[in-house]
Design an enzyme around this catalytic site. Structure first.
Site, PDB file in Angstrom:
ATOM      1  N   SER A   1      -0.424  -0.564  -4.603  1.00  0.00           N
ATOM      2  CA  SER A   1      -1.625   0.255  -4.739  1.00  0.00           C
ATOM      3  C   SER A   1      -1.375   1.592  -4.052  1.00  0.00           C
ATOM      4  O   SER A   1      -1.090   1.642  -2.859  1.00  0.00           O
ATOM      5  CB  SER A   1      -2.823  -0.446  -4.091  1.00  0.00           C
ATOM      6  OG  SER A   1      -3.993   0.319  -4.232  1.00  0.00           O
TER       7      SER A   1
ATOM      8  N   HIS B   1      -5.198   6.183  -6.061  1.00  0.00           N
ATOM      9  CA  HIS B   1      -5.809   6.691  -4.840  1.00  0.00           C
ATOM     10  C   HIS B   1      -6.118   8.169  -5.064  1.00  0.00           C
ATOM     11  O   HIS B   1      -5.219   8.951  -5.387  1.00  0.00           O
ATOM     12  CB  HIS B   1      -4.863   6.529  -3.649  1.00  0.00           C
ATOM     13  CG  HIS B   1      -4.582   5.103  -3.293  1.00  0.00           C
ATOM     14  ND1 HIS B   1      -3.792   4.738  -2.212  1.00  0.00           N
ATOM     15  CD2 HIS B   1      -4.977   3.940  -3.868  1.00  0.00           C
ATOM     16  CE1 HIS B   1      -3.731   3.423  -2.139  1.00  0.00           C
ATOM     17  NE2 HIS B   1      -4.432   2.914  -3.144  1.00  0.00           N
TER      18      HIS B   1
ATOM     19  N   ASN C   1       0.839  -1.196   0.000  1.00  0.00           N
ATOM     20  CA  ASN C   1       0.000   0.000   0.000  1.00  0.00           C
ATOM     21  C   ASN C   1       0.873   1.244   0.000  1.00  0.00           C
ATOM     22  O   ASN C   1       1.597   1.511   0.972  1.00  0.00           O
ATOM     23  CB  ASN C   1      -0.907   0.022   1.231  1.00  0.00           C
ATOM     24  CG  ASN C   1      -1.686   1.328   1.345  1.00  0.00           C
ATOM     25  OD1 ASN C   1      -2.680   1.530   0.650  1.00  0.00           O
ATOM     26  ND2 ASN C   1      -1.226   2.236   2.199  1.00  0.00           N
ATOM     27  N   GLU C   2       0.876   1.983  -1.104  1.00  0.00           N
ATOM     28  CA  GLU C   2       1.405   3.352  -1.226  1.00  0.00           C
ATOM     29  C   GLU C   2       2.922   3.483  -1.092  1.00  0.00           C
ATOM     30  O   GLU C   2       3.422   4.611  -0.986  1.00  0.00           O
ATOM     31  CB  GLU C   2       0.705   4.289  -0.229  1.00  0.00           C
ATOM     32  CG  GLU C   2      -0.779   4.454  -0.512  1.00  0.00           C
ATOM     33  CD  GLU C   2      -1.481   5.451   0.406  1.00  0.00           C
ATOM     34  OE1 GLU C   2      -0.856   5.909   1.393  1.00  0.00           O
ATOM     35  OE2 GLU C   2      -2.658   5.768   0.145  1.00  0.00           O
ATOM     36  N   THR C   3       3.680   2.392  -1.106  1.00  0.00           N
ATOM     37  CA  THR C   3       5.126   2.575  -0.933  1.00  0.00           C
ATOM     38  C   THR C   3       5.749   3.244  -2.153  1.00  0.00           C
ATOM     39  O   THR C   3       6.572   4.155  -2.018  1.00  0.00           O
ATOM     40  CB  THR C   3       5.829   1.238  -0.643  1.00  0.00           C
ATOM     41  OG1 THR C   3       5.700   0.365  -1.761  1.00  0.00           O
ATOM     42  CG2 THR C   3       5.255   0.577   0.594  1.00  0.00           C
TER      43      THR C   3
END
Length: 661
Positions: free
Chosen positions: A307, A327, A262-264
């Site tokens: 993501s 996102h 997630n979002e790295t």
């Protein structure tokens, strides 16, 4: 759970069932069953019997002797000590999401024998289904698809992000998972994303999704940070963890995607202006080790590096609109990463929900707005003296910073709250209006956009957050608005650039849809500006405008609204305001209600509006009580009946209150 097992001769160490071909209910399906065995000694009489029992009791079975090697063409995981059975299931009952069909499940029994002696058994529930991630080029606009294809049919994933249901992650009983997943299904959700900042969930969660017909997007547990891939101890832990989790979850029919993090990548791009695959900050995990684990132990579920993630030369392509998932940080956070230098008049304008209309992303895997939980929830967790706007206790329960961040948006939508009751209602209205606007926009873009996952579904503590179901399990206004916006077929209004008003019909089902709709523009005083009857149709998985009226013919303004209703009730009624809720020119008349207890123990509340009624709320203080509809609007002279379940048998029905704003 911990158990002590003794093994004699041989034991089953793994079972993996994969549907190789499935096209429709009633057609044959081919199922590959891999059985992994730990043999303690050379035993020529070993065999595995695989039995697949259909929902109607029909059994398909095959016995295969256990060779030393399953052969080079046996597929993923079929190394030494494994055997593969290929079963042809006639008249297959496929696993579908609950909106497209029945999430049928089969019982898979595997028995390991040595001649007449049973050495080990394995029993599990599986579903027959295929899942593919379509990343092909969009033929009608620049960019690539990002859509799931279930049993050969593209779907629009409608859902939300799942976070741990409690900060004490081991304290959640199976019944709580079942209630929350059932609430997601009742809100017409078809996918839940297990967020990479949480935990690999308990088996009870995945079993509940299997039974409910809800797909699961499964993140690996990496989130919002760089991770050192040059640390050999961490690398070994990651490899072991990935292998364990993939093997644990691979048989669940709900499993739709393995996602690396997630979002790295996106946050690395923000921090360093680069998302190159090189460096020891994490790419080795997401591009090599995790996909290798999925390929080796699963081999049939799609894998995605992160993501948000997307391909492109620009660093911001990682959260772009042409490729992959994204996102939507623009709304609520007021982000301008992709448009540096853009300036808004106020902080509220920067984070306003109308910015969703600028988003042409392919799959929106996070987007959301804050709202308070129900006042009854706050009262259970805060001292009475702290039930005030921006009291120290209330602010300590705010999940975002700065603590006044949401005030700027609420002020534009509803006006500033002065009491705790207004604070709860105004933040809920703001969240609901935001999610309604965003989901309707994204769904009208079907098939160019193929999914929306709201941030977030549930909560792990009692506070102000992006959740649509609060910590006590009480649905917020945003939940009920989503339930209507996520209906398989929806009609929604769009204001065109030239001022015209359009009505769009979106069908996310597999079959054609037809209905008769009433479309109107009315003033809040009850007079009618436009009133038409439409006979409409929509093909499966389609979106198109079905009605349009010029600005001069409906004269939009704060004194009126647009309304669409179905003659058959096959799709939910919908409305559009031509101004923010705070600016509407209307008289607020309290609704009338009649409450009665039915013989089955449920409570029925019939609400009637004398004038247009906005934000009609049926208030119940019991956190286990549920309303089948809530936080809705009523046109003048109309009624709606709400069914309340879960109330104690001895509850005084007069404690059920009805109000509107």
């Amino acid at each position: 759970p911990i158990e002590l097992r003794t093994t004699r001769v041989a034991a089953i160490t793994g079972v993996h069932a994969t549907t190789l071909a499935a096209t429709a209910d009633g057609a044959p399906a081919t199922v590959r069953v891999l059985v992994e065995v730990d043999a303690l000694a050379a035993t020529p009489g070993l065999a595995a019997t695989v039995a697949l029992t259909a929902p109607d009791g029909t059994v398909t079975t095959q016995t295969v002797p256990l060779p030393a090697d399953a052969g080079p063409d046996a597929g993923p995981g079929a190394g030494p000590g494994a055997v593969v059975a290929l079963l042809t299931v006639d008249d297959a009952r496929l696993w579908w999401t609950h909106d497209l069909g029945t999430p049928a499940r089969y019982t898979l029994d595997v028995t390991l024998t040595d001649g007449p002696t049973v050495l080990d058994t394995d029993t599990r529930r599986i579903g027959l289904r295929t899942i593919v991630l379509d990343r092909g080029a969009d033929p009608d606009e620049p960019g690539n698809h990002f859509r799931f294809v279930l049993n050969g049919h593209p779907v629009f994933a409608r859902g939300a992000n799942w976070i741990p249901a409690d900060n004490m992650v081991g304290s959640v009983p199976a019944e709580r998972y079942q209630r929350l997943v059932a609430a997601a299904r009742d809100a017409n959700m078809t996918m839940l994303r297990v967020w990479g900042g949480g935990v690999y969930e308990d088996e009870a969660f995945y079993r509940a999704c299997d039974a409910a017909g809800i797909l699961v997007w499964q993140d690996f547990m990496f989130a919002c940070n760089d991770y050192p891939t040059d640390d050999p101890v961490l690398v070994a832990e990651v490899v072991a963890e990935a292998d364990h989790q993939v093997r644990r979850l691979r048989n669940h029919p709900c499993l739709a995607l393995w996602c690396g993090n997630n979002e790295t990548q996106a946050l690395h791009a923000i921090a360093y202006g680069s998302t190159t695959d090189g460096g020891e900050w994490g790419p080795r995990f997401y591009q090599q080790l995790l996909p290798q684990a999925v390929a080796a132990a699963d081999g049939s579920t799609p894998y995605w590096p992160g993501s948000p993630f997307g391909h492109g030369e620009d660093p911001w392509a990682v959260n772009g609109m042409l490729d992959g998932d994204r996102h939507a940080w623009e709304v609520w956070h007021g982000s301008v990463f992709d448009t540096p230098g853009r300036v808004f008049d106020t902080p509220g304008q920067a984070m306003h929900y109308r910015r969703y209309a600028e988003d042409t992303g392919r799959f929106i895997s996070e987007f959301g707005v804050h709202a308070a939980p129900a006042l009854s929830t706050l009262a259970r967790w805060l001292p009475a003296g702290e039930l005030a706007v921006h009291s120290p206790g209330l602010d300590w329960h705010n999940k975002d910073r700065p603590l006044t961040k949401g005030d700027a948006l609420v002020e534009l939508v509803t006006g500033p709250p002065t009491t705790i009751e207004e604070y709860v209602d105004f933040t809920m209205i703001t969240q609901a209006e935001s999610l309604k606007f965003g989901v309707e926009h994204y769904r009208r873009r079907q098939p160019h956009c193929s999914g929306t996952l709201v941030w977030q579904f549930n909560d792990c503590w009692p506070g102000m957050s992006w959740s649509v179901v609060d910590f006590d399990g009480v649905p917020k206004a945003g939940y009920h608005v989503l339930a209507r916006a996520y209906a398989p077929v929806v009609a929604s209004f769009r204001r065109a650039d030239d001022g015209a008003l359009e009505l769009w019909l979106v069908n996310s089902g597999l079959t054609p849809f037809a209905d008769r709709l009433t479309v109107a523009v009315r003033r809040f005083d009850g007079t009618t500006v436009v009133d038409e009857i439409l006979d409409v149709t929509a093909a499966g998985f389609s979106s198109r405008p079905v009605w349009r009226v010029a600005a001069a013919d409906h004269r939009p303004g704060p004194d009126r609204y647009a309304w669409v209703g179905s003659a058959t009730g096959r799709l939910p009624a919908n409305r559009l305001f031509f101004a923010e809720p705070r600016d509407l020119v209307r008289a607020v008349t309290p609704v009338r209600s009649v409450t009665r207890r039915r013989p089955d123990g449920t409570v029925e509340v019939t609400v009637t509006a004398a004038t247009f009624a906005r934000f009609v709320v049926v208030d119940v203080d019991d956190p286990l009580a549920r309303c089948d509809d809530n936080y809705f609007d009523l046109e003048a002279g109309t009624s709606r009946t709400v069914t309340v379940t879960g109330l104690p048998a001895d509850v005084d029905v007069d404690t059920v209150r009805v109000r509107n704003r």
